[in-house]
Write a protein that holds these residues in place. Structure first.
Motif, PDB file in Angstrom:
ATOM      1  N   LEU A 115       3.392   2.802 -12.427  1.00  0.00           N
ATOM      2  CA  LEU A 115       3.912   1.806 -11.510  1.00  0.00           C
ATOM      3  C   LEU A 115       3.528   2.432 -10.018  1.00  0.00           C
ATOM      4  N   ASP A 116       3.727   3.748 -10.023  1.00  0.00           N
ATOM      5  CA  ASP A 116       3.535   4.589  -8.543  1.00  0.00           C
ATOM      6  C   ASP A 116       1.884   4.352  -8.368  1.00  0.00           C
ATOM      7  N   ASN A 117       0.993   4.445  -9.272  1.00  0.00           N
ATOM      8  CA  ASN A 117      -0.397   4.150  -9.122  1.00  0.00           C
ATOM      9  C   ASN A 117      -0.804   2.884  -8.578  1.00  0.00           C
ATOM     10  N   ILE A 118       0.024   1.658  -9.260  1.00  0.00           N
ATOM     11  CA  ILE A 118      -0.214   0.502  -8.829  1.00  0.00           C
ATOM     12  C   ILE A 118      -0.157   0.103  -7.409  1.00  0.00           C
ATOM     13  N   ASP A 119       1.440   0.919  -7.154  1.00  0.00           N
ATOM     14  CA  ASP A 119       1.644   0.745  -5.416  1.00  0.00           C
ATOM     15  C   ASP A 119       0.733   1.325  -4.686  1.00  0.00           C
ATOM     16  N   ARG A 120       0.277   2.522  -4.917  1.00  0.00           N
ATOM     17  CA  ARG A 120      -0.702   3.134  -4.438  1.00  0.00           C
ATOM     18  C   ARG A 120      -2.088   2.506  -4.108  1.00  0.00           C
ATOM     19  N   LEU A 145      -0.282   2.611   6.089  1.00  0.00           N
ATOM     20  CA  LEU A 145      -0.108   2.413   4.736  1.00  0.00           C
ATOM     21  C   LEU A 145      -0.640   3.463   3.917  1.00  0.00           C
ATOM     22  N   LEU A 146      -1.758   4.210   4.407  1.00  0.00           N
ATOM     23  CA  LEU A 146      -2.253   5.296   3.670  1.00  0.00           C
ATOM     24  C   LEU A 146      -1.354   6.495   3.717  1.00  0.00           C
ATOM     25  N   ARG A 151       2.136   9.453  -0.532  1.00  0.00           N
ATOM     26  CA  ARG A 151       3.554   9.737  -0.816  1.00  0.00           C
ATOM     27  C   ARG A 151       3.834   9.578  -2.285  1.00  0.00           C
ATOM     28  N   LEU A 152       2.765   8.828  -2.912  1.00  0.00           N
ATOM     29  CA  LEU A 152       2.942   8.187  -4.341  1.00  0.00           C
ATOM     30  C   LEU A 152       1.852   8.988  -5.384  1.00  0.00           C
ATOM     31  N   GLU A 159      -5.481  12.569  -2.874  1.00  0.00           N
ATOM     32  CA  GLU A 159      -4.965  13.018  -1.635  1.00  0.00           C
ATOM     33  C   GLU A 159      -6.179  13.240  -0.853  1.00  0.00           C
ATOM     34  N   THR A 160      -7.075  13.951  -1.197  1.00  0.00           N
ATOM     35  CA  THR A 160      -8.395  14.252  -0.568  1.00  0.00           C
ATOM     36  C   THR A 160      -9.055  12.782   0.010  1.00  0.00           C
ATOM     37  N   LEU A 161      -8.998  11.786  -0.950  1.00  0.00           N
ATOM     38  CA  LEU A 161      -9.561  10.496  -0.637  1.00  0.00           C
ATOM     39  C   LEU A 161      -8.700   9.890   0.610  1.00  0.00           C
ATOM     40  N   ILE A 162      -7.657   9.840   0.516  1.00  0.00           N
ATOM     41  CA  ILE A 162      -6.542   9.189   1.321  1.00  0.00           C
ATOM     42  C   ILE A 162      -6.870   9.948   2.807  1.00  0.00           C
TER      43      ILE A 162
END
Length: 217
Positions: A115-120, A145-146, A151-152, A159-162
């Motif tokens: 669910l966290d992955n989907i929200d991300r 937004l990023l 945080r998710l 994290e590196t991509l974001i």
């Protein structure tokens, strides 16, 4: 009479905790005993789900809940793998349904992580849409937004991509601010030059001096 009532209630309670598995037309049907000495009702049909290798006359919730849980997890994965933009809402509904059958902490953690992955993914998608508009406000919104998406996740690659996306948007904002400052300066210089030209084109005021009349009358 009280003893008979107690026996009926006990039998009913015992039956309500029993589950039964049957296969019908490619679907695994899960049935649950009613709160009655006898009888059962179907809980759910799971298309494409195989029956457990070890067959039993009756099953417990601990036996059948993982089957239902995995069915919804697989459904969420299938929705995520479709071409184009995934059905994020459908995926979340499937994962929330899986949570209802997460009979262990390990299973519930799997669902929560997904669910966290989907929200991300949703946040990153919204950030990309905002950034595509290219304005300072939209790029600033994308960065916000990023940061929420960051945080998710605890995955280093994510994290590196974001972080790279945020860095790119911040650089784009810096360029836009420089261009905006340069445009404002050029506009100010143009106004100053126009004002100076206007003042230089105004002819000087001329006056006529009248000589006094010295003639004698």
């Amino acid at each position: 009479m009280a003893f008979l009532i107690l026996l009926v209630v006990g039998a009913s309670a015992s039956n309500s905790f029993k589950y039964y598995l049957t296969e019908h037309q490619g679907a695994l049907e899960i049935w649950k005993g009613k709160f009655a000495p006898m009888g059962k009702k179907m809980v759910i049909a799971l298309p494409g789900t195989p029956a457990p290798q070890t067959s039993k006359a009756t099953y417990s919730a601990g036996d059948v809940y993982p089957l239902i849980f995995q069915y919804y997890i697989d459904k969420a994965d299938a929705l995520l793998d479709v071409p184009g933009i995934p059905d994020f809402e459908g995926i979340k509904k499937a994962l929330q349904a899986a949570l209802e059958y997460g009979s262990t902490n390990t299973l519930r953690e799997i669902a929560y992580t997904r669910l966290d992955n989907i929200d991300r993914l949703i946040l990153i998608y919204k950030a990309d849409v905002a950034a595509s508009r290219g304005s300072i406000d939209d790029l600033t919104s994308a960065i916000g937004l990023l940061k929420e998406a960051d945080r998710l996740t605890t995955d280093t690659a994510q994290e590196t991509l974001i972080a790279q996306k945020i860095e790119g948007h911040e650089a784009a904002i810096a360029v836009l601010l420089e261009e905006q400052a340069a445009a404002e300066q050029a506009e100010a210089e143009a106004i100053t030059a126009e004002t100076s030209n206007s003042e230089s084109e105004v002819p000087p005021e001329t006056g006529q001096t009248v000589a006094p009349d010295t003639s004698n009358h």
